[in-house]
Design an enzyme around this catalytic site. Structure first.
Site, PDB file in Angstrom:
ATOM      1  N   GLU A 182       0.920  -1.210   0.025  1.00  0.00           N
ATOM      2  CA  GLU A 182      -0.106   0.130   0.020  1.00  0.00           C
ATOM      3  C   GLU A 182       0.784   1.285   0.106  1.00  0.00           C
ATOM      4  O   GLU A 182       0.567   2.185   0.814  1.00  0.00           O
ATOM      5  CB  GLU A 182      -1.031   0.232   1.271  1.00  0.00           C
ATOM      6  CG  GLU A 182      -1.894  -1.074   1.338  1.00  0.00           C
ATOM      7  CD  GLU A 182      -2.673  -1.174   2.426  1.00  0.00           C
ATOM      8  OE1 GLU A 182      -2.789  -0.202   3.117  1.00  0.00           O
ATOM      9  OE2 GLU A 182      -3.780  -2.123   2.259  1.00  0.00           O
TER      10      GLU A 182
ATOM     11  N   ASN B 150       2.416  -5.363  -2.981  1.00  0.00           N
ATOM     12  CA  ASN B 150       0.850  -5.682  -2.806  1.00  0.00           C
ATOM     13  C   ASN B 150       0.005  -4.266  -2.656  1.00  0.00           C
ATOM     14  O   ASN B 150       0.370  -3.580  -1.797  1.00  0.00           O
ATOM     15  CB  ASN B 150       0.898  -6.361  -1.438  1.00  0.00           C
ATOM     16  CG  ASN B 150      -0.412  -7.121  -1.059  1.00  0.00           C
ATOM     17  OD1 ASN B 150      -1.100  -7.654  -1.891  1.00  0.00           O
ATOM     18  ND2 ASN B 150      -0.869  -6.988   0.023  1.00  0.00           N
TER      19      ASN B 150
ATOM     20  N   HIS C  23     -10.205  -6.230  -2.248  1.00  0.00           N
ATOM     21  CA  HIS C  23     -11.158  -6.149  -1.373  1.00  0.00           C
ATOM     22  C   HIS C  23     -12.325  -5.546  -2.031  1.00  0.00           C
ATOM     23  O   HIS C  23     -12.069  -4.219  -2.513  1.00  0.00           O
ATOM     24  CB  HIS C  23     -10.526  -5.248  -0.095  1.00  0.00           C
ATOM     25  CG  HIS C  23      -9.732  -5.848   0.709  1.00  0.00           C
ATOM     26  ND1 HIS C  23      -9.935  -6.857   1.388  1.00  0.00           N
ATOM     27  CD2 HIS C  23      -8.434  -5.706   0.938  1.00  0.00           C
ATOM     28  CE1 HIS C  23      -8.838  -7.161   2.125  1.00  0.00           C
ATOM     29  NE2 HIS C  23      -8.012  -6.402   2.092  1.00  0.00           N
TER      30      HIS C  23
HETATM   31  C1  XIL Z   1      -6.218  -6.067   8.698  1.00  0.00           C
HETATM   32  C2  XIL Z   1      -6.531  -7.358   9.744  1.00  0.00           C
HETATM   33  O1  XIL Z   1      -7.535  -7.884   8.936  1.00  0.00           O
HETATM   34  C3  XIL Z   1      -7.036  -6.522  11.144  1.00  0.00           C
HETATM   35  O2  XIL Z   1      -7.117  -7.663  12.003  1.00  0.00           O
HETATM   36  C4  XIL Z   1      -6.074  -5.561  11.515  1.00  0.00           C
HETATM   37  O3  XIL Z   1      -6.749  -4.894  12.619  1.00  0.00           O
HETATM   38  C5  XIL Z   1      -5.995  -4.578  10.556  1.00  0.00           C
HETATM   39  O4  XIL Z   1      -5.557  -4.769   9.350  1.00  0.00           O
HETATM   40  N1  XIL Z   1      -4.839  -4.400   3.899  1.00  0.00           N
HETATM   41  C6  XIL Z   1      -3.832  -5.286   4.603  1.00  0.00           C
HETATM   42  C7  XIL Z   1      -4.162  -6.295   5.719  1.00  0.00           C
HETATM   43  O5  XIL Z   1      -2.975  -5.286   3.854  1.00  0.00           O
HETATM   44  O6  XIL Z   1      -3.017  -6.364   6.334  1.00  0.00           O
HETATM   45  C8  XIL Z   1      -5.200  -5.587   6.389  1.00  0.00           C
HETATM   46  O7  XIL Z   1      -5.537  -6.369   7.707  1.00  0.00           O
HETATM   47  C9  XIL Z   1      -6.348  -5.182   5.682  1.00  0.00           C
HETATM   48  C10 XIL Z   1      -6.140  -4.443   4.490  1.00  0.00           C
END
Ligand code: XIL
Length: 384
Positions: A170, A216, A257
């Protein structure tokens, strides 16, 4: 050279008949493909099917179904949180490897591969690090050394056990950020500049030359207009430059997502995007797939008029990603970010308005339409 999976999306119907006939019958009990697990079906197309794993749920002896399904349905796992810096090194110099090591031991027992997540990210950093930078006790030069050490220590600790590492996560801004022209965002590039991305890949490669190293990000499932506000284009340009510069990057992870309220993409758009990345000589993977929906009053009250269209739209989105992936040989894994609504980050994160029902199984571990749709896609694709 690996062959690209050929025009799967367009020939689903034809392939289906062949695939179904090709399933071996076991002594007196014909094995129905629909009864196979996701991981078994994925194997027929050389595609690892993964899930993020929540260690608290895995360890919860009152919830044995979670552990059972992780082992049964998935051939790859990603630690949802326990390889993040705040968990690995809560106090400077004191590592807490135990939860991640426990997951690795579990995957060994269950013959699963591991996606390491995550080395360079602006979230879930330990307070000693962010506080130190904010109060000036950690200089930028020291910060660079600290990151180098973190990457080296972490990748070395898990050396030989990680299939794919999310090295940088990110780092690209979103069109709704200011300025809207896509740019590097977040703690690391702010303090150390864009060049830190290439360095992170080099440091990770030095520590484990065999691990596949990924960039990623989210909202890179499809290209937009190719202009300055197109995040996918920005990431494409970035990884193209990294490859050109000889930086050891092996792949791009597209988080996946999605949300049913957005309409999202079809399989051809998804596949076209993956093809453009793999044409650069990179692998691709879907790394964090879930499809959330707004939990309206009607949904929460159990109104099927509101629930059914969401279940169907979610299945269509999961399927578009899966079909896009299956139609490209270099799409090497498809990972969901949790597989049950009982343990999903979505309701805790998307609260206004509340969102949820984002995974393949409901809160009682009943498979949803999306689960069967993914299976159907894998069955239709699954010729050896
Ligand atoms: C999220 C987890 O699922 C949660 O449990 C935590 O509180 C916050 O992070 N993108 C990512 C992941 O790369 O690491 C994130 O995971 C979701 C968004």
């Amino acid at each position: 050279m690996k062959l690209r999976r050929s025009a799967l999306v367009a020939t689903v119907a034809l392939v289906a008949a062949g695939a179904l006939n090709a399933v071996p019958a076991s002594a007196g009990h014909p094995e129905r493909p629909a009864d196979l697990s996701l991981r078994a079906l994925g194997q027929r197309s050389d595609l690892a099917i993964g899930t993020a794993v929540d260690m608290a749920a895995l360890d919860d002896t009152t919830d044995p179904q979670y552990r059972k399904l992780v082992a049964e349905q998935f051939s790859s796992v990603t630690p949802e949180n326990v390889m993040k810096w705040e968990v690995l090194e809560p106090t400077q110099g004191t590592y807490n490897w135990a939860p991640a090591d426990e997951l690795i031991a579990f995957t060994k027992q269950n013959k699963q591969r591991v996606r390491g997540h995550v080395l360079v990210w602006q979230n879930q950093l330990p307070a000693w690090l962010t506080d130190g930078v904010n109060n000036g006790t950690i200089s930028d030069d020291q910060l660079r050394d600290i990151l180098h050490k973190h990457i080296t220590d972490t990748v070395s600790h898990f050396k030989g056990k990680i299939w794919q590492w999310d090295v940088v996560n990110e780092a690209a801004s979103d069109p709704w950020d200011s300025p809207s022209t896509i740019h590097y965002k977040g703690f690391w590039t702010q303090h150390l500049g864009g060049g830190i991305i290439a360095d992170a890949f080099r440091w990770a490669h030095q520590a484990d030359p065999k691990a596949l190293l990924f960039y990623n990000d989210y909202n890179i499932e499809a290209f937009g207009d190719g202009g300055p506000g197109d995040k996918t284009q920005f990431v494409y340009n970035m990884v193209k430059q990294l490859k050109h510069d000889g930086v050891p990057i092996d792949g791009v992870g597209s988080q996946g997502h999605l949300g049913t309220q957005y309409g999202d993409y079809d399989a051809l758009q998804i596949n076209d995007t993956l093809n453009r990345f793999t044409d650069l000589g990179l692998d691709v993977a879907f790394t964090e797939v879930d499809v959330r929906s707004q939990m309206t009053a009607g949904v929460q009250a159990g109104d099927s008029n509101e629930i059914n269209p969401r279940l169907q739209a979610a299945a269509a989105d999961f399927s578009a990603l899966m079909q896009g992936c299956l139609a490209n040989r270099r799409c090497i894994s498809f990972t969901v970010w949790g597989f049950t609504d009982k343990h999903s980050w979505v309701p805790g994160w998307f609260k206004d308005p509340l969102e949820g029902m984002a995974t393949l199984y409901d809160e009682n571990y009943q498979p949803k339409r999306a689960y069967n749709t993914l299976k159907a896609d894998l069955i239709f694709a699954g010729r050896r």
